[in-house]
Motif scaffolding. Sequence first.
Motif, short mmCIF file in Angstrom:
data_model
loop_
_atom_site.label_atom_id
_atom_site.label_comp_id
_atom_site.label_asym_id
_atom_site.label_seq_id
_atom_site.Cartn_x
_atom_site.Cartn_y
_atom_site.Cartn_z
N ALA A 54 0.86 -1.18 0.00
CA ALA A 54 0.00 0.00 0.00
C ALA A 54 0.90 1.24 0.00
CB ALA A 54 -0.94 -0.02 1.20
N SER A 55 0.31 2.41 0.21
CA SER A 55 1.08 3.64 0.00
C SER A 55 2.24 3.80 1.00
CB SER A 55 0.17 4.87 0.03
OG SER A 55 -0.46 5.01 1.27
N LEU A 56 2.08 3.25 2.20
CA LEU A 56 3.19 3.32 3.16
C LEU A 56 4.42 2.61 2.61
CD1 LEU A 56 2.03 2.68 6.85
CD2 LEU A 56 3.22 4.68 5.94
N ILE A 58 5.02 2.00 -0.56
CA ILE A 58 5.50 2.75 -1.72
C ILE A 58 6.42 3.87 -1.26
CG2 ILE A 58 4.76 4.36 -3.52
CD1 ILE A 58 2.37 2.60 -3.99
N ARG A 59 6.02 4.52 -0.18
CA ARG A 59 6.86 5.60 0.35
C ARG A 59 8.26 5.09 0.69
NH1 ARG A 59 4.91 8.68 5.64
NH2 ARG A 59 5.68 6.75 6.55
N LEU B 43 -6.60 -3.03 0.94
CA LEU B 43 -5.86 -1.84 0.49
C LEU B 43 -6.65 -0.57 0.81
CD1 LEU B 43 -3.38 -0.78 -1.24
CD2 LEU B 43 -5.00 -0.74 -3.13
N GLU B 46 -6.84 0.10 4.57
CA GLU B 46 -5.59 0.61 5.14
C GLU B 46 -5.38 2.08 4.77
OE1 GLU B 46 -1.96 -1.73 5.26
OE2 GLU B 46 -0.81 0.00 4.58
N GLU B 47 -5.63 2.42 3.51
CA GLU B 47 -5.40 3.80 3.08
C GLU B 47 -6.34 4.77 3.81
OE1 GLU B 47 -2.85 4.41 1.59
OE2 GLU B 47 -2.34 2.70 0.34
N PRO B 116 5.64 11.35 -1.76
CA PRO B 116 4.54 10.45 -2.06
C PRO B 116 3.35 10.57 -1.12
CG PRO B 116 6.36 9.24 -1.10
CD PRO B 116 6.79 10.66 -1.19
N LEU B 119 -1.00 9.52 -2.48
CA LEU B 119 -1.06 8.28 -3.25
C LEU B 119 -2.17 7.37 -2.77
CD1 LEU B 119 2.61 7.11 -3.67
CD2 LEU B 119 1.14 8.20 -5.33
N LEU B 123 -5.02 5.28 -4.92
CA LEU B 123 -5.18 3.82 -4.90
C LEU B 123 -6.60 3.42 -4.55
CD1 LEU B 123 -1.80 2.79 -3.24
CD2 LEU B 123 -2.49 2.46 -5.62
#
Lengths: 112, 158
Positions: A54-56, A58-59, B43, B46-47, B116, B119, B123
């Motif tokens: 997830a984005s964490l 990706i960071r 996903l 979590e985001e 970032p 993001l 997603l």
Amino acid sequence: MDWNVIELDNGITLVELIGRMDVPGALKADPAFAQIAGEATRVIVDLGRLEFLASLGIRTLVTTSKTLRAKDGNLVVLSPQPNVEQVLRSSGIDTIIPIAKDRAEAESSVLA
Amino acid sequence: MSAARHSASFPGTIEGATDASVWLRDVSAREDLASDLTFALELCLEELFTNVVRHGGSGQWDEAVRSDLPNPLQVAVTVVAERDLVFLVIEDNGLPFDVTTAPARPIEAPLEEVTPGGLGLQLVRSFSRDLSYEAVPGGNRVRLSFERPQMEGTKAVG
């Protein structure tokens, strides 16, 4: 979340990620990536056994890649599973971190 | 057709986000949801959950605003599994935050200029069928839907 770090003969560092790069996974992996970014130059991150991103996470990859680029290094990711690849492409990260389909492509890309 | 409904509430913390993921995977297993759908649900959860942790109660707000905050921050998660669709509803008691108007940023800048953030919402939009936001008294409600592939045959991944 687990990982193996392998130093290849051609000066490339291969990092194999295993498990889930979710919130706890990313928090656990962050210090290891910070160390890799400090010590290595050309890094292949093998995502073949990574089940979640997830984005964490990706960071973490972007931060590592930036550190490597700043010292003329490079980071390439290798053979992500379909869902993980969709995360990489949806976020646009594939435009700045190359995705290689096999080891040979990853090695030539990271050495370029 | 009756729909199976699962709900749980978690503290609005990083630990709460982790517990919510574990709970969601358990619900998904009980409902026999396909692995791609489980991935998309987890996903998005979590985001959105970490977004609440990040923006719901602290950070960019000054002390005068923060003193009015509901405390503690809580996040309620509901999964409704119908035959063809699955809904994920995330409610929190944090500061107003409309995820449908917040900027979602795919990475486009050169790597050296990339930070970032944003993001996560990109997603969420990419992995859900649709996304809606509602300001509710004392908080926020985000509702997502997902197509539920039928278990006969395999789902093509686009």
